[in-house]
Scaffold this active site. Structure first.
Site: not given
Length: 87
Positions: A12, A14-16, A18
Site C-alpha cells: 500500500t 506509505l499509507h496508514a 506502514p
C-alpha cells in the site's frame, strides 16, 4: 547532510499502517530525518500526516535526509522501507 534511497516494498506504499510504523521509527531515530519523493519537497519523517501527503506508492523510490553522523539511523529506516510492512 547524508542521504539514503530506498524502494518502498509495502503493497500500500506509505499509507496508514506502514506510514505510522515508519513515522514512529523515524521519531525514535534520535536525529531529525526528512523524507522526499521526486517532485516534492522533503517533509519531516516523524510526522505521519506529512509522510502520507507525499503519496508514496509501492515501488516508489524515496530519499531520506539527515545530518552527518546519522548513518546507522538511516540504514535502519531504509531496511524498514524495503520490507513489506503490510505483512
Amino acid at each position: 547532510m547524508i542521504t539514503r534511497t530506498a524502494v518502498v516494498a509495502s503493497k500500500t506504499g506509505l499509507h496508514a499502517r506502514p506510514a505510522a510504523l515508519f513515522a514512529r521509527a523515524a521519531g525514535d531515530a534520535g536525529v531529525p530525518v526528512q523524507i522526499s519523493v521526486e517532485g516534492k519537497d522533503p517533509v519531516a519523517a516523524n510526522s505521519l500526516l506529512q509522510v502520507m501527503t507525499l503519496g508514496v506508492e509501492h515501488g516508489d523510490t524515496v530519499t531520506l535526509h539527515a545530518e552527518d553522523g546519522a548513518d546507522a539511523a538511516l540504514d535502519r529506516l531504509v531496511t524498514m522501507l524495503e520490507t513489506d510492512l503490510d505483512a
